[in-house]
Design a protein around this motif. Structure first.
Motif, PDB file in Angstrom:
ATOM      1  N   THR A 113       0.842  -1.188   0.000  1.00  0.00           N
ATOM      2  CA  THR A 113       0.000   0.000   0.000  1.00  0.00           C
ATOM      3  C   THR A 113       0.883   1.244   0.000  1.00  0.00           C
ATOM      4  O   THR A 113       1.892   1.303   0.696  1.00  0.00           O
ATOM      5  CB  THR A 113      -0.900   0.008   1.255  1.00  0.00           C
ATOM      6  N   ALA A 114       0.480   2.236  -0.773  1.00  0.00           N
ATOM      7  CA  ALA A 114       1.255   3.482  -0.854  1.00  0.00           C
ATOM      8  C   ALA A 114       1.207   4.224   0.478  1.00  0.00           C
ATOM      9  O   ALA A 114       0.138   4.411   1.061  1.00  0.00           O
ATOM     10  CB  ALA A 114       0.710   4.358  -1.965  1.00  0.00           C
ATOM     11  N   MET A 115       2.365   4.608   0.958  1.00  0.00           N
ATOM     12  CA  MET A 115       2.478   5.385   2.191  1.00  0.00           C
ATOM     13  C   MET A 115       3.867   6.027   2.198  1.00  0.00           C
ATOM     14  O   MET A 115       4.848   5.381   1.839  1.00  0.00           O
ATOM     15  CB  MET A 115       2.306   4.475   3.415  1.00  0.00           C
ATOM     16  N   ARG A 116       3.930   7.279   2.607  1.00  0.00           N
ATOM     17  CA  ARG A 116       5.229   7.932   2.724  1.00  0.00           C
ATOM     18  C   ARG A 116       5.920   7.439   3.996  1.00  0.00           C
ATOM     19  O   ARG A 116       5.247   7.149   4.999  1.00  0.00           O
ATOM     20  CB  ARG A 116       5.072   9.451   2.790  1.00  0.00           C
ATOM     21  N   PRO A 117       7.248   7.366   3.990  1.00  0.00           N
ATOM     22  CA  PRO A 117       7.962   6.900   5.189  1.00  0.00           C
ATOM     23  C   PRO A 117       7.612   7.686   6.449  1.00  0.00           C
ATOM     24  O   PRO A 117       7.398   7.090   7.504  1.00  0.00           O
ATOM     25  CB  PRO A 117       9.436   7.061   4.799  1.00  0.00           C
ATOM     26  N   ILE A 118       7.503   9.012   6.355  1.00  0.00           N
ATOM     27  CA  ILE A 118       7.181   9.804   7.546  1.00  0.00           C
ATOM     28  C   ILE A 118       5.771   9.476   8.038  1.00  0.00           C
ATOM     29  O   ILE A 118       5.505   9.472   9.246  1.00  0.00           O
ATOM     30  CB  ILE A 118       7.346  11.330   7.294  1.00  0.00           C
ATOM     31  N   ILE A 176      10.319  -2.340  15.333  1.00  0.00           N
ATOM     32  CA  ILE A 176      10.283  -2.850  13.972  1.00  0.00           C
ATOM     33  C   ILE A 176      11.715  -3.085  13.517  1.00  0.00           C
ATOM     34  O   ILE A 176      12.563  -2.201  13.620  1.00  0.00           O
ATOM     35  CB  ILE A 176       9.558  -1.876  13.037  1.00  0.00           C
ATOM     36  N   SER A 177      11.973  -4.293  13.032  1.00  0.00           N
ATOM     37  CA  SER A 177      13.323  -4.665  12.596  1.00  0.00           C
ATOM     38  C   SER A 177      13.262  -5.412  11.267  1.00  0.00           C
ATOM     39  O   SER A 177      12.189  -5.606  10.703  1.00  0.00           O
ATOM     40  CB  SER A 177      13.998  -5.522  13.676  1.00  0.00           C
ATOM     41  N   SER A 178      14.414  -5.826  10.794  1.00  0.00           N
ATOM     42  CA  SER A 178      14.555  -6.553   9.535  1.00  0.00           C
ATOM     43  C   SER A 178      13.977  -5.787   8.351  1.00  0.00           C
ATOM     44  O   SER A 178      13.006  -6.212   7.718  1.00  0.00           O
ATOM     45  CB  SER A 178      13.905  -7.945   9.616  1.00  0.00           C
ATOM     46  N   PRO A 179      14.588  -4.629   8.021  1.00  0.00           N
ATOM     47  CA  PRO A 179      14.121  -3.893   6.838  1.00  0.00           C
ATOM     48  C   PRO A 179      14.172  -4.792   5.598  1.00  0.00           C
ATOM     49  O   PRO A 179      14.988  -5.707   5.513  1.00  0.00           O
ATOM     50  CB  PRO A 179      15.122  -2.745   6.707  1.00  0.00           C
ATOM     51  N   TRP A 180      13.290  -4.530   4.666  1.00  0.00           N
ATOM     52  CA  TRP A 180      13.177  -5.336   3.459  1.00  0.00           C
ATOM     53  C   TRP A 180      14.461  -5.294   2.637  1.00  0.00           C
ATOM     54  O   TRP A 180      15.096  -4.254   2.517  1.00  0.00           O
ATOM     55  CB  TRP A 180      12.006  -4.853   2.613  1.00  0.00           C
ATOM     56  N   GLY A 181      14.800  -6.409   2.027  1.00  0.00           N
ATOM     57  CA  GLY A 181      15.999  -6.513   1.206  1.00  0.00           C
ATOM     58  C   GLY A 181      15.736  -6.181  -0.251  1.00  0.00           C
ATOM     59  O   GLY A 181      14.602  -5.942  -0.660  1.00  0.00           O
ATOM     60  N   PHE A 184      12.042  -2.273  -0.338  1.00  0.00           N
ATOM     61  CA  PHE A 184      13.474  -2.138  -0.119  1.00  0.00           C
ATOM     62  C   PHE A 184      13.828  -0.651   0.011  1.00  0.00           C
ATOM     63  O   PHE A 184      13.438   0.171  -0.798  1.00  0.00           O
ATOM     64  CB  PHE A 184      14.258  -2.767  -1.280  1.00  0.00           C
ATOM     65  N   GLY A 185      14.540  -0.296   1.063  1.00  0.00           N
ATOM     66  CA  GLY A 185      14.978   1.077   1.285  1.00  0.00           C
ATOM     67  C   GLY A 185      13.965   1.969   1.977  1.00  0.00           C
ATOM     68  O   GLY A 185      14.235   3.146   2.212  1.00  0.00           O
ATOM     69  N   PHE A 186      12.781   1.432   2.341  1.00  0.00           N
ATOM     70  CA  PHE A 186      11.731   2.261   2.941  1.00  0.00           C
ATOM     71  C   PHE A 186      12.183   2.846   4.278  1.00  0.00           C
ATOM     72  O   PHE A 186      12.049   4.047   4.515  1.00  0.00           O
ATOM     73  CB  PHE A 186      10.442   1.448   3.105  1.00  0.00           C
ATOM     74  N   MET A 187      12.721   2.000   5.162  1.00  0.00           N
ATOM     75  CA  MET A 187      13.194   2.499   6.452  1.00  0.00           C
ATOM     76  C   MET A 187      14.349   3.476   6.245  1.00  0.00           C
ATOM     77  O   MET A 187      14.450   4.493   6.927  1.00  0.00           O
ATOM     78  CB  MET A 187      13.624   1.347   7.370  1.00  0.00           C
ATOM     79  N   ASN A 195      -0.710  -2.262  10.576  1.00  0.00           N
ATOM     80  CA  ASN A 195      -0.112  -3.328   9.776  1.00  0.00           C
ATOM     81  C   ASN A 195       0.585  -2.788   8.531  1.00  0.00           C
ATOM     82  O   ASN A 195       1.639  -3.282   8.154  1.00  0.00           O
ATOM     83  CB  ASN A 195      -1.164  -4.375   9.406  1.00  0.00           C
ATOM     84  N   ILE A 196       0.007  -1.777   7.901  1.00  0.00           N
ATOM     85  CA  ILE A 196       0.658  -1.182   6.733  1.00  0.00           C
ATOM     86  C   ILE A 196       1.949  -0.493   7.155  1.00  0.00           C
ATOM     87  O   ILE A 196       3.012  -0.729   6.585  1.00  0.00           O
ATOM     88  CB  ILE A 196      -0.282  -0.184   6.027  1.00  0.00           C
ATOM     89  N   ALA A 197       1.861   0.369   8.168  1.00  0.00           N
ATOM     90  CA  ALA A 197       3.023   1.149   8.598  1.00  0.00           C
ATOM     91  C   ALA A 197       4.170   0.260   9.069  1.00  0.00           C
ATOM     92  O   ALA A 197       5.311   0.422   8.640  1.00  0.00           O
ATOM     93  CB  ALA A 197       2.620   2.116   9.707  1.00  0.00           C
ATOM     94  N   SER A 198       3.861  -0.680   9.948  1.00  0.00           N
ATOM     95  CA  SER A 198       4.927  -1.540  10.476  1.00  0.00           C
ATOM     96  C   SER A 198       5.465  -2.459   9.387  1.00  0.00           C
ATOM     97  O   SER A 198       6.669  -2.679   9.285  1.00  0.00           O
ATOM     98  CB  SER A 198       4.434  -2.343  11.678  1.00  0.00           C
ATOM     99  N   GLY A 199       4.577  -2.973   8.540  1.00  0.00           N
ATOM    100  CA  GLY A 199       5.002  -3.886   7.481  1.00  0.00           C
ATOM    101  C   GLY A 199       5.850  -3.230   6.415  1.00  0.00           C
ATOM    102  O   GLY A 199       6.727  -3.860   5.826  1.00  0.00           O
TER     103      GLY A 199
END
Length: 192
Positions: A10-15, A155-160, A166-169, A96-100
């Motif tokens: 789902t589209a969401m800005r990092p902030i 929240i851990s394990s950023p996407w690879g 990938f790179g969201f965090m 769930n969207i934000a954390s995921g």
């Protein structure tokens, strides 16, 4: 589990993902009657921690905490006990969207001041998808020394590479603390 995975696209800005977690913390104070004692702490990982794969983004509050029943309801995708207006966050889909989007693993720790223990739940999206069902067993743990009551989201394990997130965090952290603080200050100024 597949629905949780799809929600991360789902589209969401990092902030906005960080704000979703903060909104849920703010909402918890609506039931305490002591908003002047409200405390929300946000710990952002460094870029190096993200690159090294040991990044943890943490949002901690000193709200009233949740019971085991409230934890179960709060972590269900789509559940919200909030009113249509007057509440900021949306535990359930928004959470769930934000954390995921931020990472594959979300640890949820909560405790009430009347409890002798804390409740820990871990949502590991890869593990859930592999096991094929959304059965998460909360466990009782010792209260963290610094948490008499409230909730911690880690929240851990950023996407690879190869994943849409990938790179969201890293995009969030890459804005820099001064920019993030200014943005949060503008967003929450009226509440403060």
């Amino acid at each position: 589990p597949q629905v949780l995975y799809v929600l991360t696209y789902t589209a969401m800005r990092p902030i906005d993902s960080l704000c979703e977690l903060i909104d849920n913390a703010i909402d918890s104070f609506g039931t305490t009657g002591e908003p002047s004692k409200a405390l929300i702490l946000v710990d952002l990982p460094s870029k190096k921690e993200i690159i090294d794969g040991n990044a943890i983004l943490r949002v901690r509050d000193n709200g009233p905490g949740l019971s085991i029943d409230e934890v179960e309801k709060s972590l269900k995708a789509g559940f919200s006990s909030k009113y249509r207006f007057g509440k900021l966050g949306l535990f359930g889909v928004g959470f769930n969207i934000a954390s995921g989007k931020l990472g594959m693993v979300t640890k949820f720790i909560t405790t009430k001041s009347s409890d002798e223990f804390a409740i820990e739940t871990i949502i590991d999206l890869k593990r859930l998808k592999k096991q094929g069902h959304y059965k998460i067993v909360p466990k009782k743990i010792d209260k963290p020394k610094y948490l008499d009551h409230g909730t911690i989201i880690e929240i851990s394990s950023p996407w690879g590479e190869g994943n849409q997130n990938f790179g969201f965090m890293n995009k969030l952290v890459g804005q820099g603390r001064p920019t993030i603080l200014r943005t949060l200050g503008r967003k929450y100024a009226t509440i403060l």
